[in-house]
Design a protein around this motif. Structure first.
Motif, PDB file in Angstrom:
ATOM      1  N   LYS A   1       0.835  -1.207   0.000  1.00 52.34           N
ATOM      2  CA  LYS A   1       0.000   0.000   0.000  1.00 52.34           C
ATOM      3  C   LYS A   1       0.863   1.248   0.000  1.00 52.34           C
ATOM      4  N   GLY A   2       1.943   1.212   0.777  1.00 53.21           N
ATOM      5  CA  GLY A   2       2.833   2.367   0.858  1.00 53.21           C
ATOM      6  C   GLY A   2       3.464   2.701  -0.473  1.00 53.21           C
ATOM      7  N   ALA A   3       3.945   1.681  -1.181  1.00 57.86           N
ATOM      8  CA  ALA A   3       4.578   1.909  -2.480  1.00 57.86           C
ATOM      9  C   ALA A   3       3.609   2.608  -3.433  1.00 57.86           C
ATOM     10  N   ASN A   4       2.360   2.152  -3.439  1.00 59.62           N
ATOM     11  CA  ASN A   4       1.362   2.764  -4.317  1.00 59.62           C
ATOM     12  C   ASN A   4       1.010   4.185  -3.880  1.00 59.62           C
ATOM     13  N   LEU A   5       0.833   4.400  -2.583  1.00 59.34           N
ATOM     14  CA  LEU A   5       0.488   5.740  -2.090  1.00 59.34           C
ATOM     15  C   LEU A   5       1.601   6.739  -2.391  1.00 59.34           C
ATOM     16  N   ILE A   6       2.838   6.331  -2.172  1.00 56.58           N
ATOM     17  CA  ILE A   6       3.972   7.212  -2.436  1.00 56.58           C
ATOM     18  C   ILE A   6       4.075   7.518  -3.924  1.00 56.58           C
ATOM     19  N   ALA A   7       3.961   6.493  -4.754  1.00 61.04           N
ATOM     20  CA  ALA A   7       4.034   6.704  -6.204  1.00 61.04           C
ATOM     21  C   ALA A   7       2.923   7.620  -6.677  1.00 61.04           C
ATOM     22  N   GLU A   8       1.702   7.395  -6.202  1.00 57.47           N
ATOM     23  CA  GLU A   8       0.577   8.255  -6.594  1.00 57.47           C
ATOM     24  C   GLU A   8       0.813   9.697  -6.145  1.00 57.47           C
ATOM     25  N   GLY A   9       1.299   9.857  -4.904  1.00 53.64           N
ATOM     26  CA  GLY A   9       1.555  11.195  -4.387  1.00 53.64           C
ATOM     27  C   GLY A   9       2.634  11.920  -5.161  1.00 53.64           C
TER      28      GLY A   9
ATOM     29  N   GLY B   1       3.596  20.676 -14.362  1.00 61.22           N
ATOM     30  CA  GLY B   1       3.531  20.955 -15.798  1.00 61.22           C
ATOM     31  C   GLY B   1       4.081  19.814 -16.613  1.00 61.22           C
ATOM     32  N   GLU B   2       4.988  20.143 -17.530  1.00 61.90           N
ATOM     33  CA  GLU B   2       5.551  19.145 -18.440  1.00 61.90           C
ATOM     34  C   GLU B   2       6.266  18.036 -17.675  1.00 61.90           C
ATOM     35  N   LEU B   3       5.962  16.811 -18.047  1.00 60.55           N
ATOM     36  CA  LEU B   3       6.553  15.639 -17.413  1.00 60.55           C
ATOM     37  C   LEU B   3       8.063  15.604 -17.661  1.00 60.55           C
ATOM     38  N   PRO B   4       8.869  15.345 -16.614  1.00 60.72           N
ATOM     39  CA  PRO B   4      10.308  15.186 -16.859  1.00 60.72           C
ATOM     40  C   PRO B   4      10.543  13.878 -17.616  1.00 60.72           C
ATOM     41  N   ASP B   5      11.787  13.661 -18.004  1.00 63.30           N
ATOM     42  CA  ASP B   5      12.133  12.429 -18.711  1.00 63.30           C
ATOM     43  C   ASP B   5      12.259  11.238 -17.768  1.00 63.30           C
ATOM     44  N   ALA B   6      12.694  11.509 -16.510  1.00 61.72           N
ATOM     45  CA  ALA B   6      12.947  10.402 -15.598  1.00 61.72           C
ATOM     46  C   ALA B   6      12.900  10.854 -14.143  1.00 61.72           C
ATOM     47  N   VAL B   7      12.777   9.859 -13.261  1.00 58.26           N
ATOM     48  CA  VAL B   7      12.868  10.071 -11.817  1.00 58.26           C
ATOM     49  C   VAL B   7      13.916   9.098 -11.275  1.00 58.26           C
ATOM     50  N   GLY B   8      14.584   9.496 -10.204  1.00 55.13           N
ATOM     51  CA  GLY B   8      15.558   8.605  -9.601  1.00 55.13           C
ATOM     52  C   GLY B   8      16.208   9.267  -8.417  1.00 55.13           C
ATOM     53  N   GLY B   9      17.111   8.534  -7.801  1.00 52.79           N
ATOM     54  CA  GLY B   9      17.797   9.075  -6.636  1.00 52.79           C
ATOM     55  C   GLY B   9      18.876   8.137  -6.176  1.00 52.79           C
TER      56      GLY B   9
ATOM     57  N   VAL C   1       7.714   4.536 -11.577  1.00 48.16           N
ATOM     58  CA  VAL C   1       7.822   4.065 -12.959  1.00 48.16           C
ATOM     59  C   VAL C   1       6.724   3.041 -13.267  1.00 48.16           C
ATOM     60  N   THR C   2       6.414   2.188 -12.317  1.00 48.44           N
ATOM     61  CA  THR C   2       5.363   1.186 -12.510  1.00 48.44           C
ATOM     62  C   THR C   2       4.008   1.848 -12.729  1.00 48.44           C
ATOM     63  N   ILE C   3       3.659   2.799 -11.865  1.00 43.87           N
ATOM     64  CA  ILE C   3       2.372   3.502 -12.013  1.00 43.87           C
ATOM     65  C   ILE C   3       2.364   4.303 -13.313  1.00 43.87           C
ATOM     66  N   ALA C   4       3.474   4.964 -13.631  1.00 46.16           N
ATOM     67  CA  ALA C   4       3.555   5.724 -14.887  1.00 46.16           C
ATOM     68  C   ALA C   4       3.329   4.800 -16.082  1.00 46.16           C
TER      69      ALA C   4
ATOM     70  N   PRO D   1       5.446   8.355 -20.397  1.00 48.99           N
ATOM     71  CA  PRO D   1       6.819   8.016 -20.785  1.00 48.99           C
ATOM     72  C   PRO D   1       7.866   8.423 -19.739  1.00 48.99           C
ATOM     73  N   LEU D   2       7.633   8.078 -18.493  1.00 51.40           N
ATOM     74  CA  LEU D   2       8.526   8.452 -17.398  1.00 51.40           C
ATOM     75  C   LEU D   2       9.427   7.260 -17.060  1.00 51.40           C
ATOM     76  N   LYS D   3      10.729   7.453 -17.197  1.00 53.65           N
ATOM     77  CA  LYS D   3      11.690   6.382 -16.931  1.00 53.65           C
ATOM     78  C   LYS D   3      12.305   6.573 -15.551  1.00 53.65           C
ATOM     79  N   GLY D   4      13.064   5.592 -15.122  1.00 54.76           N
ATOM     80  CA  GLY D   4      13.741   5.655 -13.837  1.00 54.76           C
ATOM     81  C   GLY D   4      15.240   5.523 -13.996  1.00 54.76           C
ATOM     82  N   PHE D   5      15.961   5.982 -12.969  1.00 57.92           N
ATOM     83  CA  PHE D   5      17.408   5.810 -12.932  1.00 57.92           C
ATOM     84  C   PHE D   5      17.838   5.722 -11.475  1.00 57.92           C
ATOM     85  N   MET D   6      19.039   5.268 -11.267  1.00 53.37           N
ATOM     86  CA  MET D   6      19.577   5.210  -9.911  1.00 53.37           C
ATOM     87  C   MET D   6      20.978   5.798  -9.892  1.00 53.37           C
TER      88      MET D   6
END
Length: 184
Positions: free
Chosen positions: A44-52, A61-69, A82-85, A91-96
């Protein structure tokens, strides 16, 4: 599923927030501890955080190309977003970002399907001084990525926002410690 902030607050209260005497990574003492891995790795937490976080990203505004940290803390957050996207055909990708460049192979510190010049958002679980996320920002920028902002699950209100502002970045968060009746 849509973002339900109250459900996230309830889950943090039930699963991640502990009171007592703790020593933080900075060496400072605290009367509470936030173990956000207990919610970033919770179904539930993973989904709530991703949705938030997707809600925050899309409201900018305009979607970035990727999210990561920074690995390891940001990895489950990135994967959830990335899963919810993907489920929404965004077209939102991930990186680490590795703590250090790899000592073999291509020696990369930034891993994933990103290219220099792309716009990204750095994600983080708990923001205290901002040190870990700032390291991720610096590595992403050294790779050639353009960092739009930093989004955290919870801000301890301990100087992180100011540290990001000093670097010209805005910190956006889903919650702060005040949401749990805690003052900095």
């Amino acid at each position: 599923m849509t973002y339900n902030r109250d459900a996230l607050l309830d889950l943090i209260r039930a699963e991640a927030l502990q009171t007592g005497e703790f020593t933080l990574a900075s060496g400072k003492k605290a009367s509470y501890y936030l173990d956000c891995r207990k919610i970033t790795l919770h179904p539930k937490g993973a989904n709530l955080i991703a949705e938030g976080m997707l809600s925050v990203i899309q409201s900018a505004g305009e979607l970035p190309d990727a999210v990561g940290g920074m690995a390891i803390g940001a990895d489950p957050i990135t994967a959830s977003i990335v899963t919810i996207a993907g489920q929404r055909d965004l077209p939102l990708k991930g990186f680490m970002v590795r703590k250090e460049p790899k000592g073999h192979g291509m020696g990369k510190q930034v891993e994933g399907p990103v290219q220099p010049g792309q716009r990204v958002v750095i994600v983080e679980d708990v923001i205290t001084s901002g040190g870990s996320a700032i390291k991720a920002v610096e590595a992403a920028e050294a790779f050639g990525l353009k960092v739009d902002c930093v989004i955290g699950i919870i801000d301890r209100l301990a100087g992180g926002a100011e540290a990001f502002a000093a670097k010209g970045l805005e910190l956006k968060v889903l919650t702060t410690i005040r949401d749990f009746g805690i003052e900095p």
